[in-house]
Scaffold this motif. Structure first.
Motif, mmCIF file in Angstrom:
data_model
loop_
_atom_site.group_PDB
_atom_site.id
_atom_site.type_symbol
_atom_site.label_atom_id
_atom_site.label_comp_id
_atom_site.label_asym_id
_atom_site.label_seq_id
_atom_site.Cartn_x
_atom_site.Cartn_y
_atom_site.Cartn_z
ATOM 1 N N ASN A 133 -6.994 -3.878 13.841
ATOM 2 C CA ASN A 133 -8.104 -3.651 12.915
ATOM 3 C C ASN A 133 -7.560 -3.289 11.542
ATOM 4 O OD1 ASN A 133 -7.644 -0.798 12.984
ATOM 5 N ND2 ASN A 133 -8.671 -0.777 14.975
ATOM 6 N N VAL A 134 -8.481 -3.133 10.616
ATOM 7 C CA VAL A 134 -8.085 -2.870 9.218
ATOM 8 C C VAL A 134 -8.885 -1.675 8.699
ATOM 9 C CG1 VAL A 134 -7.448 -5.255 8.659
ATOM 10 C CG2 VAL A 134 -9.817 -4.531 8.402
ATOM 11 N N PRO A 135 -8.455 -1.047 7.627
ATOM 12 C CA PRO A 135 -9.231 0.061 7.048
ATOM 13 C C PRO A 135 -10.643 -0.398 6.661
ATOM 14 C CG PRO A 135 -7.061 -0.083 6.033
ATOM 15 C CD PRO A 135 -7.204 -1.300 6.884
ATOM 16 N N ASP A 136 -11.574 0.554 6.605
ATOM 17 C CA ASP A 136 -12.960 0.234 6.237
ATOM 18 C C ASP A 136 -13.008 -0.505 4.898
ATOM 19 O OD1 ASP A 136 -13.930 1.404 8.454
ATOM 20 O OD2 ASP A 136 -14.437 3.316 7.500
ATOM 21 N N ARG A 137 -13.823 -1.521 4.855
ATOM 22 C CA ARG A 137 -14.054 -2.329 3.653
ATOM 23 C C ARG A 137 -12.758 -2.910 3.061
ATOM 24 N NH1 ARG A 137 -18.609 -2.183 1.008
ATOM 25 N NH2 ARG A 137 -17.659 -2.152 -1.036
ATOM 26 N N TYR A 138 -11.778 -3.106 3.936
ATOM 27 C CA TYR A 138 -10.488 -3.592 3.440
ATOM 28 C C TYR A 138 -10.609 -4.923 2.683
ATOM 29 C CZ TYR A 138 -5.976 -5.875 3.343
ATOM 30 O OH TYR A 138 -4.870 -6.559 2.925
ATOM 31 N N PHE A 139 -11.377 -5.856 3.254
ATOM 32 C CA PHE A 139 -11.401 -7.187 2.637
ATOM 33 C C PHE A 139 -12.139 -7.195 1.283
ATOM 34 C CE2 PHE A 139 -10.442 -8.346 7.068
ATOM 35 C CZ PHE A 139 -9.247 -8.998 6.817
ATOM 36 N N VAL A 140 -13.063 -6.258 1.120
ATOM 37 C CA VAL A 140 -13.724 -6.139 -0.193
ATOM 38 C C VAL A 140 -12.714 -5.608 -1.216
ATOM 39 C CG1 VAL A 140 -15.574 -4.986 -1.470
ATOM 40 C CG2 VAL A 140 -15.951 -5.701 0.902
ATOM 41 N N THR A 141 -11.993 -4.551 -0.789
ATOM 42 C CA THR A 141 -10.987 -3.954 -1.682
ATOM 43 C C THR A 141 -9.877 -4.954 -1.971
ATOM 44 O OG1 THR A 141 -11.362 -2.008 -0.340
ATOM 45 C CG2 THR A 141 -9.648 -1.833 -2.005
ATOM 46 N N ASN A 142 -9.471 -5.655 -0.937
ATOM 47 C CA ASN A 142 -8.363 -6.603 -1.091
ATOM 48 C C ASN A 142 -8.724 -7.711 -2.078
ATOM 49 O OD1 ASN A 142 -5.762 -7.657 -0.312
ATOM 50 N ND2 ASN A 142 -6.866 -9.277 0.728
ATOM 51 N N GLU A 143 -9.949 -8.206 -1.946
ATOM 52 C CA GLU A 143 -10.389 -9.271 -2.862
ATOM 53 C C GLU A 143 -10.333 -8.773 -4.310
ATOM 54 O OE1 GLU A 143 -14.253 -10.961 -1.945
ATOM 55 O OE2 GLU A 143 -14.498 -11.395 -4.071
ATOM 56 N N ARG A 144 -10.807 -7.532 -4.493
ATOM 57 C CA ARG A 144 -10.789 -6.951 -5.841
ATOM 58 C C ARG A 144 -9.349 -6.800 -6.343
ATOM 59 N NH1 ARG A 144 -13.441 -1.762 -5.289
ATOM 60 N NH2 ARG A 144 -15.094 -2.908 -4.270
ATOM 61 N N ASN A 145 -8.473 -6.335 -5.447
ATOM 62 C CA ASN A 145 -7.067 -6.150 -5.842
ATOM 63 C C ASN A 145 -6.428 -7.462 -6.267
ATOM 64 O OD1 ASN A 145 -7.132 -3.465 -5.309
ATOM 65 N ND2 ASN A 145 -6.251 -3.617 -3.265
ATOM 66 N N ILE A 146 -6.711 -8.504 -5.495
ATOM 67 C CA ILE A 146 -6.105 -9.804 -5.815
ATOM 68 C C ILE A 146 -6.620 -10.307 -7.162
ATOM 69 C CG2 ILE A 146 -6.005 -12.240 -5.131
ATOM 70 C CD1 ILE A 146 -6.116 -11.200 -2.188
ATOM 71 N N LEU A 147 -7.943 -10.230 -7.328
ATOM 72 C CA LEU A 147 -8.539 -10.772 -8.557
ATOM 73 C C LEU A 147 -8.202 -9.942 -9.789
ATOM 74 C CD1 LEU A 147 -12.019 -11.813 -7.147
ATOM 75 C CD2 LEU A 147 -10.072 -13.284 -7.616
ATOM 76 N N ASN A 148 -7.984 -8.652 -9.570
ATOM 77 C CA ASN A 148 -7.674 -7.789 -10.714
ATOM 78 C C ASN A 148 -6.181 -7.590 -10.912
ATOM 79 O OD1 ASN A 148 -10.342 -7.439 -11.215
ATOM 80 N ND2 ASN A 148 -10.507 -5.507 -10.109
ATOM 81 N N ASN A 149 -5.417 -8.343 -10.184
ATOM 82 C CA ASN A 149 -3.974 -8.137 -10.260
ATOM 83 C C ASN A 149 -3.475 -8.394 -11.683
ATOM 84 O OD1 ASN A 149 -1.185 -8.265 -10.034
ATOM 85 N ND2 ASN A 149 -1.338 -8.845 -7.890
ATOM 86 N N GLN A 150 -3.199 -7.309 -12.376
ATOM 87 C CA GLN A 150 -2.830 -7.433 -13.788
ATOM 88 C C GLN A 150 -1.527 -8.197 -13.974
ATOM 89 O OE1 GLN A 150 -2.710 -3.457 -15.195
ATOM 90 N NE2 GLN A 150 -4.875 -3.122 -14.854
ATOM 91 N N ILE A 151 -0.615 -7.966 -13.048
ATOM 92 C CA ILE A 151 0.679 -8.637 -13.165
ATOM 93 C C ILE A 151 0.475 -10.135 -13.093
ATOM 94 C CG2 ILE A 151 2.941 -8.959 -12.083
ATOM 95 C CD1 ILE A 151 2.565 -6.059 -11.015
ATOM 96 N N THR A 152 -0.372 -10.559 -12.148
ATOM 97 C CA THR A 152 -0.632 -11.984 -11.997
ATOM 98 C C THR A 152 -1.128 -12.570 -13.304
ATOM 99 O OG1 THR A 152 -1.343 -11.485 -9.775
ATOM 100 C CG2 THR A 152 -1.822 -13.685 -10.587
ATOM 101 N N LYS A 153 -2.083 -11.870 -13.913
ATOM 102 C CA LYS A 153 -2.676 -12.430 -15.129
ATOM 103 C C LYS A 153 -1.673 -12.492 -16.268
ATOM 104 C CE LYS A 153 -7.442 -11.955 -14.198
ATOM 105 N NZ LYS A 153 -8.760 -11.586 -14.625
ATOM 106 N N ILE A 154 -0.916 -11.435 -16.463
ATOM 107 C CA ILE A 154 0.005 -11.431 -17.600
ATOM 108 C C ILE A 154 1.165 -12.394 -17.369
ATOM 109 C CG2 ILE A 154 1.621 -9.560 -17.017
ATOM 110 C CD1 ILE A 154 0.942 -8.599 -19.990
ATOM 111 N N MET A 155 1.533 -12.592 -16.085
ATOM 112 C CA MET A 155 2.641 -13.503 -15.772
ATOM 113 C C MET A 155 2.355 -14.928 -16.206
ATOM 114 S SD MET A 155 3.872 -12.396 -12.019
ATOM 115 C CE MET A 155 4.716 -13.903 -11.616
ATOM 116 N N PHE A 156 1.067 -15.304 -16.164
ATOM 117 C CA PHE A 156 0.761 -16.704 -16.385
ATOM 118 C C PHE A 156 -0.018 -16.960 -17.666
ATOM 119 C CE2 PHE A 156 1.144 -15.838 -11.871
ATOM 120 C CZ PHE A 156 2.362 -16.465 -11.709
ATOM 121 N N LEU A 157 0.110 -16.036 -18.613
ATOM 122 C CA LEU A 157 -0.501 -16.284 -19.905
ATOM 123 C C LEU A 157 0.140 -17.507 -20.539
ATOM 124 C CD1 LEU A 157 -0.664 -12.756 -21.556
ATOM 125 C CD2 LEU A 157 -2.581 -14.171 -20.864
ATOM 126 N N PRO A 158 -0.666 -18.374 -21.143
ATOM 127 C CA PRO A 158 -0.079 -19.543 -21.794
ATOM 128 C C PRO A 158 0.893 -19.128 -22.898
ATOM 129 C CG PRO A 158 -2.468 -19.700 -21.716
ATOM 130 C CD PRO A 158 -2.104 -18.339 -21.233
#
Lengths: 186, 169
Positions: free
Chosen positions: B46-71
């Motif tokens: 099993n996973v922590p409560d509301r894990y997949f909601v939090t995880n989705e937010r973490n992935i989408l808000n991943n600042q490193i991801t966004k700054i890594m791929f700035l044009p």
């Protein structure tokens, strides 16, 4: 909620103005499926959590180069599988002198894990799977737990269906032998 | 062992048996793996409560991801903007002595870009570095506040609100 089709997601991802929304839908659609695939590989939530993040970073980075030669989810499965294997290799903290020692430690750790709910038989199955060579373990997990078709596994692992069937057959026999032997000790 | 010591059609039957065994695993798990088939095939994790909601937010808000791929263009503009802001701060706040390095060490900035971006190659970075190098011979006393403001505005015009939001992360 109706699942958005892959073609629609890919169309959005190819359009800069819709990219963010497309990526959001991609994460919503596939995060759970990929998470459980990874979790069956690494068993522990904390590890699976790290790997799923890395997987989506890779997906994000490479999605514009995705050429639709394979299905979207088989392409993502491949990334998740590779990330899991890399993670396991990177985090091999110490090498045990024998397999039994490793299995005892693994079993204790799993039993103590808050996020593990298995009974004794299920724990025994996990131990049997963890003894398999990497390729057999991969094929076994994809076929037995994820219930993927051989055609899809073939696409993910870039291996012939005949070879996959042989791997699955060997894995199944080893698992069965382990379960049978441990049953006889009870 | 010679061939004549083998039962008739041994290899043909062996091949058929192997294929049958392999197919049986899928078609008839109970017969081919009775111990495995006894185990309840349910999700044992099993996973922590509301894990997949939090995880989705973490992935989408991943600042490193966004700054890594700035044009590249945005990275260049971001670098220029940072340098200009730095200069303007120095000009507006210290008219006696100009110490650019105190505000922005370009080496550190370039090193950061090298480590955190895949899109920028060395040649681009060198160009970026050369373009943004401030000559020590420039007489900053001669630059009026208005000229400086106008220059900053021309750079800012090239950047959308979304880009600025990303740069500010």
């Amino acid at each position: 909620m109706q699942e958005v089709k892959d073609a629609k997601i890919l169309e959005m991802l190819s359009n800069d103005s819709q990219f963010d929304k497309g990526f959001e839908l991609l994460v919503q659609k596939y995060q759970e499926r990929l998470y459980w695939h990874i979790r069956n590989y690494v068993h522990f939530h904390q590890d699976a959590d790290d790997i799923i993040q890395n997987t989506f970073i890779k997906v994000f980075k490479n999605i514009k180069g995705f050429e639709s030669k394979s299905k979207l989810y088989t392409w993502m499965y491949r990334i998740a599988t590779n990330e899991s294997i890399n993670y396991i290799n990177k985090n091999k903290r110490h090498v045990h002198s024998n397999v039994d020692e490793h299995l005892i430690e693994f079993e204790e750790k799993l039993k103590a894990d808050t996020y593990f709910d298995g009974d004794a038989a299920q724990l025994n199955l996990i131990k049997a799977i963890s003894k398999l060579p990497l390729k057999q373990k991969t094929v076994f997990n994809m076929r037995y737990f994820d219930e993927l078709s051989y055609a899809d596994i073939s696409e993910i692992l870039d291996t012939s269906i005949g070879s996959l069937k042989a791997s699955y057959h060997h894995a199944m026999k080893k698992v069965e032998t382990h379960l049978k032997e441990s049953q006889s000790y009870v | 062992m010679s061939k004549k010591n083998l039962p008739k059609d041994y290899f043909t039957r062996l091949q058929n048996q192997i294929i049958k065994d392999v197919n049986d695993i899928d078609d008839n798990l109970e017969a081919s793996a009775p111990f495995l088939s006894c185990i309840n095939k349910v999700n044992i994790y099993n996973v922590p409560d509301r894990y997949f909601v939090t995880n989705e937010r973490n992935i989408l808000n991943n600042q490193i991801t966004k700054i890594m791929f700035l044009p590249k263009k945005i990275m260049g503009i971001a670098a220029s903007l940072l340098i200009m802001i730095s200069i303007s701060w120095v000009v507006f706040n210290n008219t006696d002595q100009i110490e650019l390095t105190a505000e922005l060490d370009e080496t550190v900035f370039i090193d950061y870009l090298l480590e955190n971006t895949d899109d920028l190659d060395n040649a681009t970075l060198i160009t970026l570095n050369e373009n943004n190098t401030i000559s020590e011979e420039i007489d900053f006393e001669e630059i009026s506040n208005e000229e400086l403001s106008n220059y900053i505005e021309t750079i800012v015009d090239d950047i959308s609100i979304e880009d600025l939001a990303i740069i500010n992360i």
